[in-house]
Motif scaffolding. Structure first.
Motif, PDB file in Angstrom:
ATOM      1  N   LEU A  37       0.416  -0.961  -0.407  1.00 44.41           N
ATOM      2  CA  LEU A  37      -0.133   0.107  -0.234  1.00 44.41           C
ATOM      3  C   LEU A  37       0.662   0.992  -0.376  1.00 44.41           C
ATOM      4  O   LEU A  37       1.647   1.076   0.864  1.00 44.41           O
ATOM      5  CB  LEU A  37      -0.952   0.108   1.306  1.00 44.41           C
ATOM      6  N   ARG A  38       0.468   2.261  -0.985  1.00 45.57           N
ATOM      7  CA  ARG A  38       1.627   3.323  -0.504  1.00 45.57           C
ATOM      8  C   ARG A  38      -0.134   4.733  -1.089  1.00 45.57           C
ATOM      9  O   ARG A  38      -0.205   4.585  -1.733  1.00 45.57           O
ATOM     10  CB  ARG A  38       2.282   3.279  -2.227  1.00 45.57           C
ATOM     11  N   GLN A  39       0.157   5.914   0.182  1.00 44.77           N
ATOM     12  CA  GLN A  39      -0.806   7.059  -0.340  1.00 44.77           C
ATOM     13  C   GLN A  39       0.360   8.075  -0.276  1.00 44.77           C
ATOM     14  O   GLN A  39       1.458   8.407   0.265  1.00 44.77           O
ATOM     15  CB  GLN A  39      -1.156   7.051   1.165  1.00 44.77           C
ATOM     16  N   THR A  40      -0.339   8.612  -1.302  1.00 40.35           N
ATOM     17  CA  THR A  40       0.162   9.543  -2.054  1.00 40.35           C
ATOM     18  C   THR A  40      -0.815  11.478  -1.933  1.00 40.35           C
ATOM     19  O   THR A  40      -1.386  10.878  -2.561  1.00 40.35           O
ATOM     20  CB  THR A  40       0.576   9.742  -2.980  1.00 40.35           C
ATOM     21  N   VAL A  41       0.270  12.681  -1.416  1.00 38.93           N
ATOM     22  CA  VAL A  41      -0.869  13.856  -1.455  1.00 38.93           C
ATOM     23  C   VAL A  41       0.149  14.192  -2.891  1.00 38.93           C
ATOM     24  O   VAL A  41       1.028  14.143  -2.892  1.00 38.93           O
ATOM     25  CB  VAL A  41      -0.763  14.565  -0.331  1.00 38.93           C
ATOM     26  N   LEU A  42      -0.822  14.411  -3.300  1.00 40.12           N
ATOM     27  CA  LEU A  42      -0.702  15.147  -4.812  1.00 40.12           C
ATOM     28  C   LEU A  42      -1.082  16.934  -5.823  1.00 40.12           C
ATOM     29  O   LEU A  42      -2.510  15.914  -5.036  1.00 40.12           O
ATOM     30  CB  LEU A  42      -0.779  14.121  -6.310  1.00 40.12           C
ATOM     31  N   ALA A  43      -0.216  17.617  -5.416  1.00 41.10           N
ATOM     32  CA  ALA A  43      -1.214  18.890  -5.379  1.00 41.10           C
ATOM     33  C   ALA A  43      -1.219  18.877  -7.033  1.00 41.10           C
ATOM     34  O   ALA A  43       0.403  18.776  -7.818  1.00 41.10           O
ATOM     35  CB  ALA A  43      -0.604  19.932  -4.398  1.00 41.10           C
ATOM     36  N   LEU A  44      -1.350  20.006  -7.682  1.00 37.59           N
ATOM     37  CA  LEU A  44      -1.428  20.173  -9.669  1.00 37.59           C
ATOM     38  C   LEU A  44      -2.207  21.622  -9.337  1.00 37.59           C
ATOM     39  O   LEU A  44      -3.661  22.105  -9.002  1.00 37.59           O
ATOM     40  CB  LEU A  44      -2.553  19.763  -9.909  1.00 37.59           C
ATOM     41  N   ALA A  45      -1.414  22.683  -9.573  1.00 38.18           N
ATOM     42  CA  ALA A  45      -2.248  24.164 -10.071  1.00 38.18           C
ATOM     43  C   ALA A  45      -3.097  23.806 -11.530  1.00 38.18           C
ATOM     44  O   ALA A  45      -3.211  22.279 -12.036  1.00 38.18           O
ATOM     45  CB  ALA A  45      -1.029  24.668 -10.764  1.00 38.18           C
ATOM     46  N   ALA A  46      -3.800  25.063 -11.777  1.00 40.18           N
ATOM     47  CA  ALA A  46      -5.258  24.584 -11.938  1.00 40.18           C
ATOM     48  C   ALA A  46      -4.941  24.432 -14.237  1.00 40.18           C
ATOM     49  O   ALA A  46      -3.451  25.150 -13.865  1.00 40.18           O
ATOM     50  CB  ALA A  46      -5.817  25.938 -12.151  1.00 40.18           C
ATOM     51  N   ASP A  47      -5.458  23.399 -14.774  1.00 41.34           N
ATOM     52  CA  ASP A  47      -4.564  23.158 -15.946  1.00 41.34           C
ATOM     53  C   ASP A  47      -3.714  22.298 -16.171  1.00 41.34           C
ATOM     54  O   ASP A  47      -3.687  22.426 -16.782  1.00 41.34           O
ATOM     55  CB  ASP A  47      -4.630  24.480 -16.625  1.00 41.34           C
ATOM     56  N   THR A  48      -2.803  22.047 -15.324  1.00 42.69           N
ATOM     57  CA  THR A  48      -2.203  20.854 -14.992  1.00 42.69           C
ATOM     58  C   THR A  48      -2.437  19.775 -15.631  1.00 42.69           C
ATOM     59  O   THR A  48      -3.479  19.436 -14.744  1.00 42.69           O
ATOM     60  CB  THR A  48      -1.154  20.956 -13.611  1.00 42.69           C
ATOM     61  N   VAL A  49      -1.887  19.018 -16.286  1.00 40.39           N
ATOM     62  CA  VAL A  49      -1.983  17.638 -16.635  1.00 40.39           C
ATOM     63  C   VAL A  49      -1.089  16.446 -16.177  1.00 40.39           C
ATOM     64  O   VAL A  49       0.294  16.768 -16.659  1.00 40.39           O
ATOM     65  CB  VAL A  49      -2.863  17.289 -18.145  1.00 40.39           C
ATOM     66  N   LEU A  50      -1.024  15.186 -15.957  1.00 42.11           N
ATOM     67  CA  LEU A  50      -0.411  13.767 -15.689  1.00 42.11           C
ATOM     68  C   LEU A  50      -0.939  13.780 -17.006  1.00 42.11           C
ATOM     69  O   LEU A  50      -1.958  13.007 -16.876  1.00 42.11           O
ATOM     70  CB  LEU A  50      -0.609  13.424 -14.639  1.00 42.11           C
ATOM     71  N   ALA A  51      -0.123  13.394 -18.010  1.00 39.73           N
ATOM     72  CA  ALA A  51      -0.315  12.680 -18.976  1.00 39.73           C
ATOM     73  C   ALA A  51      -0.482  11.607 -18.492  1.00 39.73           C
ATOM     74  O   ALA A  51      -0.387  10.614 -18.296  1.00 39.73           O
ATOM     75  CB  ALA A  51       1.348  12.418 -20.008  1.00 39.73           C
TER      76      ALA A  51
END
Length: 109
Positions: A37-51
């Motif tokens: 099990l792995r838990q990650t907090v991920l923050a993205l600025a508006a309109d950012t895309v993870l391909a």
């Protein structure tokens, strides 16, 4: 036992994401390569895309703040603060509709 504030992490990583040229910031809060099990907090600025990328195992996204769009093939799901999205076992991408933070939980298979 370990305790942490997701609210504090969200604030910290949203500040980092909006200042970063990549528009994102992340930190593993539980687990890692030696755990299932792995838990990650991920923050993205508006309109950012993870391909588009592969799913490494069973996974969910809990939207901690903002709005995101998860897309797999021709299907997409929009999540808002408090929503839990099951990530499909297929290639997918993630876009921040507005500044957003999620808790990504993955159980590697």
């Amino acid at each position: 036992m370990q305790k942490l504030s997701l609210d504090a992490l969200v604030r910290e990583h949203l500040e980092r994401a909006t200042a970063a040229s990549t528009g994102r910031s992340a930190a593993t809060v539980y687990g890692g390569h030696e755990h299932i099990l792995r838990q990650t907090v991920l923050a993205l600025a508006a309109d950012t895309v993870l391909a588009e990328h592969e799913n490494p195992g069973e996974a969910t996204l809990l939207v901690l703040r903002g709005r995101v769009r998860l897309t797999s093939g021709d299907t997409s799901w929009e999540g808002r603060t408090g929503d839990l999205i099951t990530i499909p076992e297929a290639r997918h991408s993630l876009q921040a509709v507005e500044d957003a933070a999620v808790l990504l939980t993955v159980a590697k298979t």
